[in-house]
Design a protein around this motif. Structure first.
Motif, PDB file in Angstrom:
ATOM      1  N   PRO A  43       0.827  -1.205   0.000  1.00  0.00           N
ATOM      2  CA  PRO A  43       0.000   0.000   0.000  1.00  0.00           C
ATOM      3  C   PRO A  43       0.865   1.260   0.000  1.00  0.00           C
ATOM      4  O   PRO A  43       1.880   1.324   0.691  1.00  0.00           O
ATOM      5  N   GLY A  44       0.491   2.211  -0.831  1.00  0.00           N
ATOM      6  CA  GLY A  44       1.212   3.479  -0.899  1.00  0.00           C
ATOM      7  C   GLY A  44       2.446   3.471  -1.779  1.00  0.00           C
ATOM      8  O   GLY A  44       3.140   4.483  -1.871  1.00  0.00           O
ATOM      9  N   THR A  45       2.744   2.357  -2.440  1.00  0.00           N
ATOM     10  CA  THR A  45       3.901   2.299  -3.331  1.00  0.00           C
ATOM     11  C   THR A  45       3.719   3.284  -4.478  1.00  0.00           C
ATOM     12  O   THR A  45       2.649   3.365  -5.075  1.00  0.00           O
ATOM     13  N   ILE A  46       4.754   4.031  -4.771  1.00  0.00           N
ATOM     14  CA  ILE A  46       4.712   4.989  -5.873  1.00  0.00           C
ATOM     15  C   ILE A  46       4.967   4.231  -7.171  1.00  0.00           C
ATOM     16  O   ILE A  46       5.968   3.519  -7.304  1.00  0.00           O
ATOM     17  N   ILE A  47       4.041   4.368  -8.132  1.00  0.00           N
ATOM     18  CA  ILE A  47       4.169   3.695  -9.428  1.00  0.00           C
ATOM     19  C   ILE A  47       3.836   4.683 -10.533  1.00  0.00           C
ATOM     20  O   ILE A  47       3.166   5.690 -10.307  1.00  0.00           O
ATOM     21  N   THR A  48       4.310   4.378 -11.731  1.00  0.00           N
ATOM     22  CA  THR A  48       3.936   5.187 -12.881  1.00  0.00           C
ATOM     23  C   THR A  48       2.538   4.770 -13.330  1.00  0.00           C
ATOM     24  O   THR A  48       2.069   3.687 -12.998  1.00  0.00           O
ATOM     25  N   MET A  49       1.870   5.602 -14.083  1.00  0.00           N
ATOM     26  CA  MET A  49       0.483   5.349 -14.451  1.00  0.00           C
ATOM     27  C   MET A  49       0.314   4.827 -15.878  1.00  0.00           C
ATOM     28  O   MET A  49      -0.787   4.811 -16.385  1.00  0.00           O
ATOM     29  N   GLU A  50       1.402   4.369 -16.517  1.00  0.00           N
ATOM     30  CA  GLU A  50       1.259   3.844 -17.869  1.00  0.00           C
ATOM     31  C   GLU A  50       0.454   2.550 -17.839  1.00  0.00           C
ATOM     32  O   GLU A  50       0.536   1.780 -16.883  1.00  0.00           O
ATOM     33  N   TYR A  51      -0.339   2.337 -18.871  1.00  0.00           N
ATOM     34  CA  TYR A  51      -1.146   1.126 -18.983  1.00  0.00           C
ATOM     35  C   TYR A  51      -0.346   0.099 -19.764  1.00  0.00           C
ATOM     36  O   TYR A  51       0.149   0.387 -20.847  1.00  0.00           O
ATOM     37  N   VAL A  52      -0.206  -1.098 -19.223  1.00  0.00           N
ATOM     38  CA  VAL A  52       0.520  -2.177 -19.888  1.00  0.00           C
ATOM     39  C   VAL A  52      -0.462  -3.325 -20.110  1.00  0.00           C
ATOM     40  O   VAL A  52      -0.971  -3.911 -19.153  1.00  0.00           O
ATOM     41  N   GLU A  53      -0.756  -3.618 -21.371  1.00  0.00           N
ATOM     42  CA  GLU A  53      -1.643  -4.728 -21.723  1.00  0.00           C
ATOM     43  C   GLU A  53      -1.058  -6.025 -21.181  1.00  0.00           C
ATOM     44  O   GLU A  53       0.137  -6.275 -21.304  1.00  0.00           O
ATOM     45  N   GLY A  54      -1.888  -6.827 -20.548  1.00  0.00           N
ATOM     46  CA  GLY A  54      -1.439  -8.119 -20.040  1.00  0.00           C
ATOM     47  C   GLY A  54      -0.856  -8.082 -18.651  1.00  0.00           C
ATOM     48  O   GLY A  54      -0.324  -9.079 -18.173  1.00  0.00           O
ATOM     49  N   ARG A  55      -0.945  -6.931 -17.959  1.00  0.00           N
ATOM     50  CA  ARG A  55      -0.427  -6.835 -16.596  1.00  0.00           C
ATOM     51  C   ARG A  55      -1.586  -6.746 -15.607  1.00  0.00           C
ATOM     52  O   ARG A  55      -2.555  -6.030 -15.827  1.00  0.00           O
ATOM     53  N   LEU A  56      -1.454  -7.457 -14.498  1.00  0.00           N
ATOM     54  CA  LEU A  56      -2.416  -7.392 -13.418  1.00  0.00           C
ATOM     55  C   LEU A  56      -1.674  -6.926 -12.173  1.00  0.00           C
ATOM     56  O   LEU A  56      -0.597  -7.433 -11.849  1.00  0.00           O
ATOM     57  N   ASN A  57      -2.224  -5.934 -11.503  1.00  0.00           N
ATOM     58  CA  ASN A  57      -1.592  -5.339 -10.326  1.00  0.00           C
ATOM     59  C   ASN A  57      -2.354  -5.709  -9.067  1.00  0.00           C
ATOM     60  O   ASN A  57      -3.590  -5.638  -9.043  1.00  0.00           O
ATOM     61  N   PHE A  58      -1.612  -6.082  -8.034  1.00  0.00           N
ATOM     62  CA  PHE A  58      -2.198  -6.362  -6.725  1.00  0.00           C
ATOM     63  C   PHE A  58      -1.628  -5.398  -5.709  1.00  0.00           C
ATOM     64  O   PHE A  58      -0.413  -5.187  -5.666  1.00  0.00           O
ATOM     65  N   GLU A  59      -2.479  -4.828  -4.881  1.00  0.00           N
ATOM     66  CA  GLU A  59      -2.016  -4.137  -3.683  1.00  0.00           C
ATOM     67  C   GLU A  59      -2.150  -5.152  -2.559  1.00  0.00           C
ATOM     68  O   GLU A  59      -3.251  -5.658  -2.305  1.00  0.00           O
ATOM     69  N   VAL A  60      -1.031  -5.472  -1.924  1.00  0.00           N
ATOM     70  CA  VAL A  60      -0.996  -6.547  -0.931  1.00  0.00           C
ATOM     71  C   VAL A  60      -0.623  -5.999   0.437  1.00  0.00           C
ATOM     72  O   VAL A  60       0.356  -5.269   0.586  1.00  0.00           O
ATOM     73  N   ALA A  61      -1.422  -6.367   1.440  1.00  0.00           N
ATOM     74  CA  ALA A  61      -1.144  -6.017   2.831  1.00  0.00           C
ATOM     75  C   ALA A  61      -1.436  -7.243   3.688  1.00  0.00           C
ATOM     76  O   ALA A  61      -2.456  -7.919   3.481  1.00  0.00           O
ATOM     77  N   ASP A  62      -0.554  -7.531   4.606  1.00  0.00           N
ATOM     78  CA  ASP A  62      -0.707  -8.682   5.502  1.00  0.00           C
ATOM     79  C   ASP A  62      -0.918  -9.981   4.737  1.00  0.00           C
ATOM     80  O   ASP A  62      -1.688 -10.851   5.149  1.00  0.00           O
ATOM     81  N   GLY A  63      -0.256 -10.093   3.567  1.00  0.00           N
ATOM     82  CA  GLY A  63      -0.298 -11.316   2.793  1.00  0.00           C
ATOM     83  C   GLY A  63      -1.556 -11.535   1.969  1.00  0.00           C
ATOM     84  O   GLY A  63      -1.725 -12.574   1.344  1.00  0.00           O
ATOM     85  N   ARG A  64      -2.455 -10.544   1.939  1.00  0.00           N
ATOM     86  CA  ARG A  64      -3.711 -10.674   1.197  1.00  0.00           C
ATOM     87  C   ARG A  64      -3.873  -9.523   0.205  1.00  0.00           C
ATOM     88  O   ARG A  64      -3.413  -8.403   0.445  1.00  0.00           O
ATOM     89  N   VAL A  65      -4.554  -9.819  -0.898  1.00  0.00           N
ATOM     90  CA  VAL A  65      -4.826  -8.807  -1.911  1.00  0.00           C
ATOM     91  C   VAL A  65      -5.916  -7.878  -1.381  1.00  0.00           C
ATOM     92  O   VAL A  65      -7.013  -8.313  -1.049  1.00  0.00           O
ATOM     93  N   ARG A  66      -5.590  -6.597  -1.288  1.00  0.00           N
ATOM     94  CA  ARG A  66      -6.569  -5.595  -0.839  1.00  0.00           C
ATOM     95  C   ARG A  66      -7.244  -4.899  -2.007  1.00  0.00           C
ATOM     96  O   ARG A  66      -8.357  -4.412  -1.890  1.00  0.00           O
ATOM     97  N   ARG A  67      -6.513  -4.836  -3.131  1.00  0.00           N
ATOM     98  CA  ARG A  67      -7.018  -4.122  -4.312  1.00  0.00           C
ATOM     99  C   ARG A  67      -6.367  -4.755  -5.529  1.00  0.00           C
ATOM    100  O   ARG A  67      -5.243  -5.246  -5.453  1.00  0.00           O
ATOM    101  N   CYS A  68      -7.076  -4.748  -6.655  1.00  0.00           N
ATOM    102  CA  CYS A  68      -6.541  -5.344  -7.871  1.00  0.00           C
ATOM    103  C   CYS A  68      -7.040  -4.539  -9.070  1.00  0.00           C
ATOM    104  O   CYS A  68      -8.200  -4.137  -9.103  1.00  0.00           O
ATOM    105  N   TRP A  69      -6.141  -4.319 -10.052  1.00  0.00           N
ATOM    106  CA  TRP A  69      -6.542  -3.609 -11.267  1.00  0.00           C
ATOM    107  C   TRP A  69      -5.679  -4.051 -12.436  1.00  0.00           C
ATOM    108  O   TRP A  69      -4.581  -4.553 -12.277  1.00  0.00           O
ATOM    109  N   LYS A  70      -6.250  -3.893 -13.632  1.00  0.00           N
ATOM    110  CA  LYS A  70      -5.564  -4.255 -14.868  1.00  0.00           C
ATOM    111  C   LYS A  70      -4.644  -3.132 -15.308  1.00  0.00           C
ATOM    112  O   LYS A  70      -4.908  -1.965 -15.046  1.00  0.00           O
TER     113      LYS A  70
END
Length: 71
Positions: A43-70
């Motif tokens: 949570p709170g990791t700074i990332i660039t906002m470019e869209y990459v086809e075929g990538r799935l992003n997980f926000e992970v806290a305490d070993g569990r996925v809290r948020r997910c986006w393509k």
């Protein structure tokens, strides 16, 4: 080894389905469903906002996925 799904199968995959899963299980499932890149972020990791086809992003806290986006 799991079969390589068609791109349509990946598009139909809902990011919301991964929320609440253990991170390692979610990453394995995403790769089985055809995601070329699976990125786990704290949570709170700074990332660039470019869209990459075929990538799935997980926000992970305490070993569990809290948020997910393509992209």
């Amino acid at each position: 080894m799991a079969p390589i799904p068609t791109p349509d199968a990946r598009r139909e995959d809902s990011p919301e389905a991964y929320v609440g899963m253990e991170a390692h299980r979610a990453e394995r499932l995403a790769r089985e469903r055809g995601w070329g890149t699976v990125r786990s972020l704290a949570p709170g990791t700074i990332i660039t906002m470019e869209y990459v086809e075929g990538r799935l992003n997980f926000e992970v806290a305490d070993g569990r996925v809290r948020r997910c986006w393509k992209g």
